[in-house]
Design a protein around this motif. Structure first.
Motif, short mmCIF file in Angstrom:
data_model
loop_
_atom_site.label_atom_id
_atom_site.label_comp_id
_atom_site.label_asym_id
_atom_site.label_seq_id
_atom_site.Cartn_x
_atom_site.Cartn_y
_atom_site.Cartn_z
N ALA A 19 21.28 -18.97 -5.97
CA ALA A 19 22.20 -18.07 -6.40
C ALA A 19 21.66 -17.20 -7.26
O ALA A 19 21.69 -16.08 -7.17
CB ALA A 19 23.23 -18.70 -6.69
N ALA A 20 20.91 -17.84 -8.13
CA ALA A 20 20.55 -16.84 -9.36
C ALA A 20 19.44 -15.74 -8.55
O ALA A 20 19.47 -14.53 -9.11
CB ALA A 20 19.82 -17.71 -10.27
N ALA A 21 18.42 -16.14 -7.75
CA ALA A 21 17.48 -15.21 -7.22
C ALA A 21 18.32 -14.19 -6.39
O ALA A 21 17.99 -12.90 -6.49
CB ALA A 21 16.45 -16.09 -6.25
N ARG A 22 19.21 -14.54 -5.54
CA ARG A 22 20.23 -13.44 -4.87
C ARG A 22 20.64 -12.62 -5.81
O ARG A 22 21.00 -11.26 -5.70
CB ARG A 22 21.15 -14.49 -4.14
CG ARG A 22 20.98 -14.12 -2.58
CD ARG A 22 22.18 -14.93 -1.84
NE ARG A 22 23.12 -15.86 -2.39
CZ ARG A 22 22.81 -17.02 -2.63
NH1 ARG A 22 22.01 -17.72 -1.94
NH2 ARG A 22 23.87 -17.85 -2.88
N PHE A 29 18.86 -8.82 -13.56
CA PHE A 29 19.00 -10.03 -14.50
C PHE A 29 19.90 -9.64 -15.48
O PHE A 29 20.74 -10.57 -15.72
CB PHE A 29 17.62 -10.09 -14.91
CG PHE A 29 17.74 -11.06 -16.20
CD1 PHE A 29 17.62 -12.46 -15.92
CD2 PHE A 29 17.51 -10.88 -17.36
CE1 PHE A 29 17.63 -13.62 -16.74
CE2 PHE A 29 17.67 -11.67 -18.43
CZ PHE A 29 17.54 -13.10 -18.28
N ALA A 30 19.90 -8.42 -16.28
CA ALA A 30 20.72 -8.16 -17.18
C ALA A 30 22.09 -7.99 -16.84
O ALA A 30 23.12 -8.71 -17.65
CB ALA A 30 20.46 -6.88 -17.97
N ALA A 31 22.65 -8.05 -15.69
CA ALA A 31 24.06 -7.61 -15.26
C ALA A 31 24.38 -9.22 -14.91
O ALA A 31 25.66 -9.27 -14.29
CB ALA A 31 24.03 -6.56 -14.07
N VAL A 32 23.76 -10.11 -14.51
CA VAL A 32 24.17 -11.37 -14.11
C VAL A 32 24.39 -12.18 -15.19
O VAL A 32 23.33 -12.59 -16.02
CB VAL A 32 23.27 -11.88 -13.02
CG1 VAL A 32 23.68 -12.94 -12.46
CG2 VAL A 32 23.15 -10.67 -12.01
N SER A 33 25.66 -12.72 -15.29
CA SER A 33 25.64 -13.82 -16.25
C SER A 33 25.58 -15.36 -15.67
O SER A 33 25.68 -15.46 -14.52
CB SER A 33 27.22 -13.66 -16.85
OG SER A 33 28.09 -13.87 -15.95
N LEU A 58 15.69 -19.83 -16.20
CA LEU A 58 15.92 -19.50 -14.99
C LEU A 58 15.15 -18.40 -14.33
O LEU A 58 14.42 -18.74 -13.48
CB LEU A 58 17.48 -19.26 -14.53
CG LEU A 58 17.85 -19.47 -13.27
CD1 LEU A 58 17.61 -21.13 -12.85
CD2 LEU A 58 19.73 -19.53 -13.40
N LEU A 59 14.91 -17.35 -14.93
CA LEU A 59 14.37 -16.18 -14.49
C LEU A 59 12.70 -16.67 -14.51
O LEU A 59 12.39 -16.22 -13.54
CB LEU A 59 14.55 -14.82 -15.51
CG LEU A 59 13.65 -13.78 -15.18
CD1 LEU A 59 14.00 -13.24 -13.65
CD2 LEU A 59 13.71 -12.84 -16.28
N PHE A 60 12.45 -17.05 -15.69
CA PHE A 60 11.09 -17.37 -15.80
C PHE A 60 10.60 -18.33 -14.60
O PHE A 60 9.40 -18.22 -14.00
CB PHE A 60 10.61 -17.97 -17.09
CG PHE A 60 9.34 -18.75 -17.26
CD1 PHE A 60 8.16 -17.91 -17.22
CD2 PHE A 60 9.31 -20.19 -17.25
CE1 PHE A 60 6.86 -18.59 -17.24
CE2 PHE A 60 8.04 -20.72 -17.39
CZ PHE A 60 6.65 -19.79 -17.33
N ARG A 101 9.80 -12.79 1.71
CA ARG A 101 10.34 -13.20 0.28
C ARG A 101 10.83 -12.09 -0.23
O ARG A 101 10.23 -11.68 -1.41
CB ARG A 101 9.50 -14.23 -0.41
CG ARG A 101 9.04 -15.47 0.29
CD ARG A 101 7.95 -15.95 -0.44
NE ARG A 101 7.27 -17.19 0.41
CZ ARG A 101 6.80 -17.25 1.42
NH1 ARG A 101 6.40 -16.27 2.21
NH2 ARG A 101 6.26 -18.29 1.98
N PRO A 102 11.93 -11.05 0.26
CA PRO A 102 12.02 -9.80 -0.39
C PRO A 102 12.61 -9.91 -1.75
O PRO A 102 12.37 -9.31 -2.81
CB PRO A 102 12.84 -9.11 0.34
CG PRO A 102 13.49 -10.10 1.26
CD PRO A 102 12.33 -11.12 1.51
N ASP A 103 13.44 -10.86 -1.95
CA ASP A 103 14.06 -11.24 -3.47
C ASP A 103 13.31 -11.51 -4.50
O ASP A 103 13.24 -11.13 -5.41
CB ASP A 103 15.43 -12.25 -3.26
CG ASP A 103 16.56 -11.58 -2.51
OD1 ASP A 103 16.67 -10.37 -2.19
OD2 ASP A 103 17.71 -12.28 -2.21
N ASP A 104 12.38 -12.55 -3.91
CA ASP A 104 11.53 -12.96 -4.87
C ASP A 104 10.36 -12.07 -5.55
O ASP A 104 9.96 -12.12 -6.60
CB ASP A 104 10.69 -14.23 -4.18
CG ASP A 104 11.55 -15.50 -3.94
OD1 ASP A 104 12.45 -15.64 -4.44
OD2 ASP A 104 11.01 -16.25 -3.20
N VAL A 105 9.96 -11.17 -4.38
CA VAL A 105 9.11 -10.18 -4.79
C VAL A 105 9.93 -9.18 -5.56
O VAL A 105 9.15 -8.76 -6.59
CB VAL A 105 8.62 -9.26 -3.49
CG1 VAL A 105 7.96 -8.16 -3.65
CG2 VAL A 105 7.93 -10.44 -2.69
#
Length: 197
Positions: A19-22, A29-33, A58-60, A101-105
């Motif tokens: 969910a975080a990746a999506r 990143f900044a817009a997602v709480s 989570l991002l790292f 892996r478009p989201d991961d990239v």
């Protein structure tokens, strides 16, 4: 903090990461709480902290895992051979791995600015390992007289940018398949390094 007895860590943890990746890929990143990630998964916001200490971690971890998977997959795909064959293999590998892996990239390249310094350094070290693998191929090709490259580091950066750029425009179901694109880019990459053979 320990997870509660009976929690489904093997299910919830991966769902949180997915969910975080999506959400990071769609909104940044900044817009997602953390609350928004929790809502996406269907858990209380406080439950997220049973699986990750904070959003930065989570991002790292998403970026680290992506790059570690990339390095492991390339290590498995690489094989001895002449530098031009290895470069062709690298191009096909890079495009195939990244298109899947478009989201991961997107996260790995666009969210670097949001990493804290220590996390940034760790991610950069992993990226350098991958870049070094390509540069070693280019250096071997130059030393063998197969590639006409004045600066292997610059050529490495140019090729990585060209290959990763496919993710910004490629859409499945378009005029060319991913394999078609990989073959065309392989030819362009070999021409770009001035293959003499």
């Amino acid at each position: 903090m320990a997870r509660k007895t009976g929690s489904h860590a093997e299910i919830t943890g991966p769902r949180i990461r997915a969910a975080a990746a999506r959400l990071f890929a769609r909104h940044g990143f900044a817009a997602v709480s953390m609350r928004r990630i929790a809502a996406e998964v269907g858990v209380q916001a406080g439950a997220l902290y049973l699986y990750t200490p904070d959003k930065q971690t989570l991002l790292f971890e998403l970026m680290r895992d992506h790059l570690e998977d990339l390095l492991a997959a390339w290590a498995a795909a690489d094989a001895p051979g002449p530098p031009d064959a290895r470069l062709a293999r690298f191009v096909r590998f890079h495009i195939g791995f990244h298109l899947a892996r478009p989201d991961d990239v997107f996260i790995a390249y666009m969210e670097l600015r949001n990493l804290e310094p220590g996390n940034f350094a760790a991610i950069e070290a992993l990226r350098r390992r991958y870049e070094d693998a390509l540069e070693a191929i280019l250096r071997a090709g130059r030393e063998a007289g197969l590639f006409a490259i004045p600066d292997t580091k610059l050529a490495t950066m140019a090729l990585i940018a060209m290959l990763t750029g496919v993710n910004t425009w490629y859409r499945e179901g378009g005029r060319l398949s991913g394999d078609d694109v990989a073959e065309i880019y392989t030819d362009m990459a070999l021409k770009a390094v001035g293959r003499t053979g």
